[in-house]
Design a protein around this motif. Structure first.
Motif, PDB file in Angstrom:
ATOM      1  N   TRP A 223       0.685  -1.070  -0.093  1.00 52.71           N
ATOM      2  CA  TRP A 223      -0.068  -0.086  -0.197  1.00 52.71           C
ATOM      3  C   TRP A 223       0.746   1.118   0.362  1.00 52.71           C
ATOM      4  O   TRP A 223       0.378   2.043  -0.627  1.00 52.71           O
ATOM      5  N   GLU A 224       2.297   1.726   0.427  1.00 56.76           N
ATOM      6  CA  GLU A 224       2.596   2.248   0.582  1.00 56.76           C
ATOM      7  C   GLU A 224       3.248   2.557  -1.048  1.00 56.76           C
ATOM      8  O   GLU A 224       3.620   3.975  -1.758  1.00 56.76           O
ATOM      9  N   ALA A 225       3.693   1.203  -1.711  1.00 57.12           N
ATOM     10  CA  ALA A 225       4.120   1.967  -3.005  1.00 57.12           C
ATOM     11  C   ALA A 225       3.064   2.295  -3.670  1.00 57.12           C
ATOM     12  O   ALA A 225       3.319   2.747  -4.574  1.00 57.12           O
ATOM     13  N   VAL A 226       2.174   2.321  -3.903  1.00 56.51           N
ATOM     14  CA  VAL A 226       1.362   2.485  -4.310  1.00 56.51           C
ATOM     15  C   VAL A 226       0.722   3.848  -4.438  1.00 56.51           C
ATOM     16  O   VAL A 226       0.605   4.665  -4.670  1.00 56.51           O
ATOM     17  N   LEU A 227       0.354   4.129  -2.335  1.00 56.64           N
ATOM     18  CA  LEU A 227       0.204   5.987  -2.378  1.00 56.64           C
ATOM     19  C   LEU A 227       2.045   6.316  -2.877  1.00 56.64           C
ATOM     20  O   LEU A 227       1.764   7.552  -3.396  1.00 56.64           O
ATOM     21  N   LEU A 228       2.702   6.106  -3.164  1.00 60.05           N
ATOM     22  CA  LEU A 228       3.900   6.645  -3.409  1.00 60.05           C
ATOM     23  C   LEU A 228       3.678   6.716  -4.519  1.00 60.05           C
ATOM     24  O   LEU A 228       4.475   7.584  -5.108  1.00 60.05           O
ATOM     25  N   GLY A 229       3.533   5.276  -5.591  1.00 57.24           N
ATOM     26  CA  GLY A 229       3.155   5.913  -6.827  1.00 57.24           C
ATOM     27  C   GLY A 229       2.470   6.709  -7.716  1.00 57.24           C
ATOM     28  O   GLY A 229       2.503   7.607  -8.288  1.00 57.24           O
ATOM     29  N   VAL A 230       1.452   6.431  -6.271  1.00 59.39           N
ATOM     30  CA  VAL A 230      -0.496   7.728  -7.037  1.00 59.39           C
ATOM     31  C   VAL A 230       0.732   9.066  -6.846  1.00 59.39           C
ATOM     32  O   VAL A 230       0.514  10.555  -7.653  1.00 59.39           O
ATOM     33  N   SER A 231       1.268   9.679  -5.678  1.00 62.30           N
ATOM     34  CA  SER A 231       1.852  10.946  -5.013  1.00 62.30           C
ATOM     35  C   SER A 231       3.390  11.052  -6.496  1.00 62.30           C
ATOM     36  O   SER A 231       2.872  12.780  -7.180  1.00 62.30           O
ATOM     37  N   GLY A 232       3.765  10.394  -7.088  1.00 60.86           N
ATOM     38  CA  GLY A 232       4.589  10.662  -7.830  1.00 60.86           C
ATOM     39  C   GLY A 232       4.343  11.233  -9.626  1.00 60.86           C
ATOM     40  O   GLY A 232       4.323  11.753  -9.997  1.00 60.86           O
ATOM     41  N   PHE A 233       2.668   9.758  -9.233  1.00 62.20           N
ATOM     42  CA  PHE A 233       2.703  10.471 -10.741  1.00 62.20           C
ATOM     43  C   PHE A 233       1.361  12.106 -10.598  1.00 62.20           C
ATOM     44  O   PHE A 233       2.171  12.547 -12.094  1.00 62.20           O
ATOM     45  N   LEU A 234       1.425  12.254  -9.772  1.00 63.71           N
ATOM     46  CA  LEU A 234       0.566  13.550  -9.124  1.00 63.71           C
ATOM     47  C   LEU A 234       1.515  14.367  -9.629  1.00 63.71           C
ATOM     48  O   LEU A 234       1.420  16.332  -9.932  1.00 63.71           O
ATOM     49  N   LEU A 235       2.673  14.730  -8.981  1.00 65.47           N
ATOM     50  CA  LEU A 235       4.223  15.553  -8.528  1.00 65.47           C
ATOM     51  C   LEU A 235       3.772  15.654 -10.105  1.00 65.47           C
ATOM     52  O   LEU A 235       4.482  16.925 -10.685  1.00 65.47           O
ATOM     53  N   VAL A 236       4.395  14.823 -11.305  1.00 58.89           N
ATOM     54  CA  VAL A 236       4.203  14.527 -12.872  1.00 58.89           C
ATOM     55  C   VAL A 236       3.917  15.232 -13.152  1.00 58.89           C
ATOM     56  O   VAL A 236       4.083  15.666 -14.552  1.00 58.89           O
ATOM     57  N   ILE A 237       2.127  15.536 -12.860  1.00 53.67           N
ATOM     58  CA  ILE A 237       1.410  16.086 -13.932  1.00 53.67           C
ATOM     59  C   ILE A 237       1.826  17.640 -13.385  1.00 53.67           C
ATOM     60  O   ILE A 237       1.272  18.986 -12.600  1.00 53.67           O
ATOM     61  N   PRO A 238       1.864  18.580 -14.271  1.00 59.31           N
ATOM     62  CA  PRO A 238       2.266  20.225 -13.990  1.00 59.31           C
ATOM     63  C   PRO A 238       1.045  21.268 -13.657  1.00 59.31           C
ATOM     64  O   PRO A 238       0.733  21.445 -13.726  1.00 59.31           O
ATOM     65  N   GLU A 239       0.554  20.275 -12.308  1.00 57.67           N
ATOM     66  CA  GLU A 239      -0.720  21.299 -11.857  1.00 57.67           C
ATOM     67  C   GLU A 239      -0.689  21.504 -10.357  1.00 57.67           C
ATOM     68  O   GLU A 239      -0.041  20.906  -9.661  1.00 57.67           O
ATOM     69  N   ILE A 240      -0.782  23.131 -10.071  1.00 53.99           N
ATOM     70  CA  ILE A 240       0.048  23.341  -8.524  1.00 53.99           C
ATOM     71  C   ILE A 240      -1.392  21.832  -7.782  1.00 53.99           C
ATOM     72  O   ILE A 240      -0.674  22.102  -6.660  1.00 53.99           O
ATOM     73  N   ILE A 241      -2.347  21.946  -7.504  1.00 49.21           N
ATOM     74  CA  ILE A 241      -3.232  21.236  -7.052  1.00 49.21           C
ATOM     75  C   ILE A 241      -2.697  19.907  -6.565  1.00 49.21           C
ATOM     76  O   ILE A 241      -2.485  18.750  -5.548  1.00 49.21           O
ATOM     77  N   THR A 242      -2.367  19.269  -8.108  1.00 50.22           N
ATOM     78  CA  THR A 242      -1.637  17.774  -7.787  1.00 50.22           C
ATOM     79  C   THR A 242      -0.449  17.959  -7.173  1.00 50.22           C
ATOM     80  O   THR A 242       0.087  16.829  -6.938  1.00 50.22           O
ATOM     81  N   ASP A 243       0.219  19.318  -7.478  1.00 48.90           N
ATOM     82  CA  ASP A 243       1.574  18.697  -7.256  1.00 48.90           C
ATOM     83  C   ASP A 243       1.586  19.077  -5.981  1.00 48.90           C
ATOM     84  O   ASP A 243       2.457  18.358  -4.287  1.00 48.90           O
ATOM     85  N   ILE A 244       0.374  19.807  -4.813  1.00 48.84           N
ATOM     86  CA  ILE A 244       0.359  19.580  -3.310  1.00 48.84           C
ATOM     87  C   ILE A 244      -0.033  18.664  -2.993  1.00 48.84           C
ATOM     88  O   ILE A 244      -0.021  18.038  -1.885  1.00 48.84           O
ATOM     89  N   ILE A 245      -0.679  17.585  -3.739  1.00 54.41           N
ATOM     90  CA  ILE A 245      -1.608  16.450  -2.763  1.00 54.41           C
ATOM     91  C   ILE A 245      -0.288  15.411  -3.209  1.00 54.41           C
ATOM     92  O   ILE A 245      -0.217  14.511  -2.319  1.00 54.41           O
ATOM     93  N   GLY A 246       0.300  15.780  -3.961  1.00 48.94           N
ATOM     94  CA  GLY A 246       1.308  14.576  -4.234  1.00 48.94           C
ATOM     95  C   GLY A 246       2.615  14.938  -3.198  1.00 48.94           C
ATOM     96  O   GLY A 246       3.164  14.109  -3.047  1.00 48.94           O
TER      97      GLY A 246
END
Length: 660
Positions: free
Chosen positions: A610-633
Motif C-alpha cells: 500500500w505504501e508503494a501504491v500511494l507513493l506511485g500515485v504521489s509521483g504521478f500527481l507530481l509529474v502532472i504540472p498543476e498546483i493542486i496535484t503537486d500539493i497533494i502529491g
C-alpha cells in the motif's frame, strides 16, 4: 604503461566475445546486417563510400550545391552502396554480389544519374513530366522501396506502398477519404520532379546534416573517444553502490549522442557493462534492461541527438540550436529516472561497486584523452552561436582530426582518416534510404491532404481532450515504432499528430518533441523492444523478460513528454518565466524519485504494497504540472517518506520495521 593498465583492467572485468556481440548486432539491427566479403568487391564498396564522404565534407566546407543537385548526388551514392552492401536475403550476407544486386546498382546509376546529368532541363520541366521522366520516376521508386526493404525495414516499404496506392486509387475511397482522380503523371510531377517527395526535406536533411554528423561521430570513435567515455564513466561512478549499472547509464548516454542507433549502442557499450552488472549481482534480465534504456535515451542527448532531430529542425523551420536547447531538460530527466532506478535496485539488494583497482584514474584518463572533448565543445559553441549545422559539422570533423594529433595515444594516421570517412558514409546509408522512402509518405500527404483528415479523426476519437489525444499519440508512436525506424515514426507522427496537438495550444516544438520522444521509446516497449532484445542477447537471458523489465524501468521516463506538453517551460525556448521552469522541474524530479521508489518498492527500507501504491500515485500527481496535484502529491509522498524515517530511527534504537 597505460596500455598495460588497460589490459589488466580488461582482464579483471568479464568481456563478451566479440563474435557474439556482432551476431547480436546483426540480429537486432538491420542496418548492421551488411555483407561480410572481402577482395575486390570490398574495395569497390570502400571506394564508393570514400567518394561519398569526400563529396559531403567538401561541399560542407565550400558551400552546399543547388538543392536538387546536392540531394540527387547524395541519393546516387546511397543507392549504389545500399545494393552493394546489403544482400537481398540474409543467407547471402557471406556471399558476393548476385547478378540482381549488380543490376540494381547499375539501374541506380541510371535512374539518379539521369536527374544529375539533365539537371537544368529537369528543373525547367517541373510539373510537365515527359515519358522518360515517368519511366525514370517509376524505376527510382522501385529501387528506393527495395533498398528500404534491405537496409531499413520491410514495414517502412509497405507503409510507403500503401500511401502511394492511396495517392493513385484514392478517388475510389468512400466519404472524406475520397480524393480527386489520380494519375501516374500527377504523382511523378509531385513526388519526383520537384523537391517535395523523393527529393524533399527529409532527403535534404540527410544530404546536408545527417551524413556530416555521422562522419563526425566516426572520427570521434576512431580517435579514441569511446575509451575516454568508458574511463570517465567508470571513474565517476564505478565504486558506488551498483557502480557498473551507473557506468552503463553515463557511458551509453555519452556514446549514444554520437552513434544515434539504440541497438548499436547496446552492443558497443553493453558488451562491456552488462558482464560487470551481472558480476556484482544484478540479474541478467535487469542488466540487459538497464543497458537498453540507457542506450535508447542516447538519441535525445545533445549536441548530436538522433537523426530525426535534424529533420525536426527543417520540418518546423526552427534552428537546430533551439531543438538542442529544448531537449536538454527532458534528456536530463530521462537519465535521472534511469539512474534512480539502478541506484534503488542496488540499495535494495545491497549490491557493491567495483574495487579501486578496477577503476581507472580520472585525472590520468583526462590527461591522455581529455582533449577529445574539445570538438564536442566546439560544435556546441558553433550551434549555439547561430552557425549552421553544416558549418558546425564540418568544423567538428576538422577539429577532431587536428585535436587528435596532439597526443600519440589519439593520433590519427592517414589510414585512420580514410577508415573514418568510409565508415561514416556506410553508416549513413540506412538513414538516407529511410529519408528517401519517407519522402513518398510526406509527398502523398501534401498532395492529398490525408494528414488533415486523419488528424481530425484523432480529434473525434479523443473527444477533443488533450490528455486523450496525447495518450492516443503515444500509443500510435509506439505501435509504429515496432516496425519503423525512428525517422519514419517521427515523420508520420509529425505529419498527422503534431498539427493536432498544436490545435490545443501546445507549442510547435513541444508537439514535435512529443512525437520524436515516443518514436525513440518504441525500442524499449514490448512486445517488440528491439534494444532490450539486443541487450538480452549480450546478457544471454530471456529477451521477453528483459523487454518487460526495460518497460518498467522506463515508466517514469514515459511520463516526461506529458510534462512539457502541459507546461512547456522546461523546454527553455517558449519564453516562459524562469520561476515556472524551476517549479515544474523540481516537481518533476520529486515525482520521478517517488515513482522509482514505488516501482522498486524501496525507499530507505522495503515498502509495503500500500505504501508503494500511494507513493506511485504521489509521483504521478507530481509529474502532472498543476498546483493542486503537486500539493497533494507532496503531502502524500511526505507522509510515506516520514514513515520511512521513523523506521530508520526505530532500527537505530534496536527495533524492527514491524514495530512501526
Amino acid at each position: 604503461m597505460e596500455n598495460q593498465e588497460k589490459d589488466t583492467r580488461l582482464q579483471q572485468i568479464e568481456a563478451v566475445d566479440e563474435k557474439l556481440s556482432q551476431e547480436v548486432l546483426e540480429k537486432y539491427s538491420l542496418e548492421e546486417n551488411t555483407r561480410k566479403t572481402g577482395g575486390w568487391y570490398a574495395k569497390v564498396i570502400a571506394a564508393v563510400a570514400l567518394a561519398m564522404a569526400c563529396f559531403h565534407v567538401y561541399t560542407s566546407g565550400t558551400g552546399i550545391l543547388e538543392t536538387m543537385m546536392q540531394r540527387s548526388i547524395h541519393l546516387f551514392f546511397v543507392l549504389i552502396l545500399a545494393f552493394l552492401m546489403y544482400p537481398g536475403a540474409k543467407k547471402r550476407k557471406n556471399a558476393g554480389p548476385s547478378a540482381l544486386d549488380i543490376i540494381f546498382a547499375v539501374l541506380s546509376i541510371l535512374a539518379v544519374g539521369y536527374v544529375i546529368v539533365d539537371n537544368h532541363n529537369f528543373l525547367l520541366r517541373s510539373g510537365i513530366a515527359n515519358r522518360t521522366d515517368v519511366v525514370m520516376a517509376i524505376l527510382l521508386t522501385v529501387l528506393i522501396l527495395e533498398a528500404t526493404r534491405r537496409c531499413v525495414a520491410k514495414e517502412l516499404s509497405i507503409v510507403a506502398i500503401i500511401f502511394l496506392l492511396y495517392g493513385y486509387f484514392g478517388y475510389l475511397m468512400p466519404g472524406i477519404f475520397r480524393i480527386r482522380g489520380g494519375s501516374i503523371t500527377r504523382l511523378v510531377d509531385h513526388l519526383y520532379m520537384i523537391p517535395e517527395g523523393i527529393f524533399g526535406t527529409c532527403l535534404g536533411t540527410s544530404a546536408n546534416y545527417i551524413v556530416l554528423f555521422v562522419i563526425f561521430g566516426a572520427f570521434l570513435e576512431k580517435s579514441g573517444l569511446g575509451t575516454l567515455i568508458q574511463d570517465i564513466a567508470i571513474a565517476l561512478t564505478g565504486r558506488q553502490a551498483g557502480g557498473p549499472a551507473k557506468v552503463s547509464v553515463i557511458s551509453s548516454a555519452l556514446f549514444g549522442s554520437v552513434s544515434g542507433s539504440a541497438a548499436a549502442n547496446v552492443v558497443t557499450t553493453g558488451s562491456f557493462t552488462i558482464p560487470m552488472m551481472k558480476r556484482i549481482g544484478y540479474s541478467p534480465e535487469f542488466a540487459a534492461a538497464v543497458e537498453a534504456c540507457a542506450s535508447t535515451g542516447g538519441q535525445i542527448v545533445p549536441p548530436v541527438m538522433g537523426t530525426a532531430a535534424f529533420l525536426m529542425a527543417d520540418y518546423i523551420g526552427m534552428p537546430y540550436r533551439d531543438i538542442m536547447v529544448a531537449a536538454i531538460i527532458p534528456c536530463l530527466l530521462y537519465y535521472f529516472a534511469i539512474f534512480m532506478a539502478v541506484h534503488l535496485r542496488a540499495k535494495h539488494q545491497g549490491l557493491r561497486g567495483l574495487s579501486r583497482e578496477e577503476c581507472p584514474d580520472l585525472k590520468k584518463a583526462l590527461k591522455e584523452r581529455g582533449h577529445l572533448i574539445i570538438p564536442f565543445i566546439l560544435v556546441i559553441y558553433l550551434i549555439c552561436a547561430g552557425y549552421s549545422a553544416v558549418f558546425s559539422g564540418f568544423w567538428g570533423i576538422a577539429s577532431t582530426f587536428i585535436v587528435a594529433q596532439c597526443r600519440k595515444t589519439t593520433r590519427m594516421s592517414a589510414r585512420d582518416v580514410l577508415e573514418a570517412l568510409i565508415e561514416g558514409a556506410k553508416r549513413s546509408v540506412s538513414v538516407a534510404v529511410a529519408c528517401a522512402c519517407v519522402g513518398f509518405i510526406i509527398g502523398i500527404v501534401t498532395l492529398t491532404g490525408i494528414g488533415i483528415t486523419l488528424g481530425n479523426y484523432i480529434l473525434v476519437l479523443a473527444q477533443g481532450k488533450l490528455l486523450l489525444t496525447c495518450i492516443l499519440a503515444m500509443l500510435l508512436s509506439i505501435i509504429l515504432g515496432m516496425g519503423l525506424p525512428c525517422t519514419g515514426v517521427y515523420i508520420v507522427m509529425a505529419t498527422i499528430v503534431a498539427p493536432v496537438l498544436t490545435q490545443f495550444g501546445v507549442p510547435t516544438v513541444a508537439a514535435h518533441l512529443f512525437c520524436f520522444y515516443y518514436g525513440i521509446m518504441a525500442s524499449i516497449t514490448p512486445p517488440v523492444a528491439i534494444a532490450a532484445y539486443a541487450g538480452a542477447g549480450i546478457a544471454q537471458c530471456n529477451p521477453a523478460r528483459a523487454g518487460w523489465i526495460s518497460f518498467r524501468i522506463a515508466i517514469p521516463s514515459l511520463l516526461i513528454p506529458y510534462v512539457f506538453v502541459y507546461n512547456s517551460s522546461i523546454l527553455l525556448v517558449t519564453g516562459m518565466p524562469l520561476s515556472e521552469t524551476v517549479t515544474t522541474l523540481v516537481a518533476a524530479v520529486a515525482g520521478i524519485i517517488m515513482l522509482c521508489m514505488a516501482l522498486e518498492r524501496f525507499a530507505k527500507y522495503e515498502l509495503t504494497r500500500w505504501e508503494a501504491v500511494l507513493l506511485g500515485v504521489s509521483g504521478f500527481l507530481l509529474v502532472i504540472p498543476e498546483i493542486i496535484t503537486d500539493i497533494i502529491g507532496l503531502v502524500v509522498g511526505a507522509l510515506i517518506i516520514s514513515r520511512q524515517i521513523m523506521i530508520h530511527k526505530r532500527i537505530q534504537k534496536g527495533g524492527t520495521c514491524r514495530e512501526i
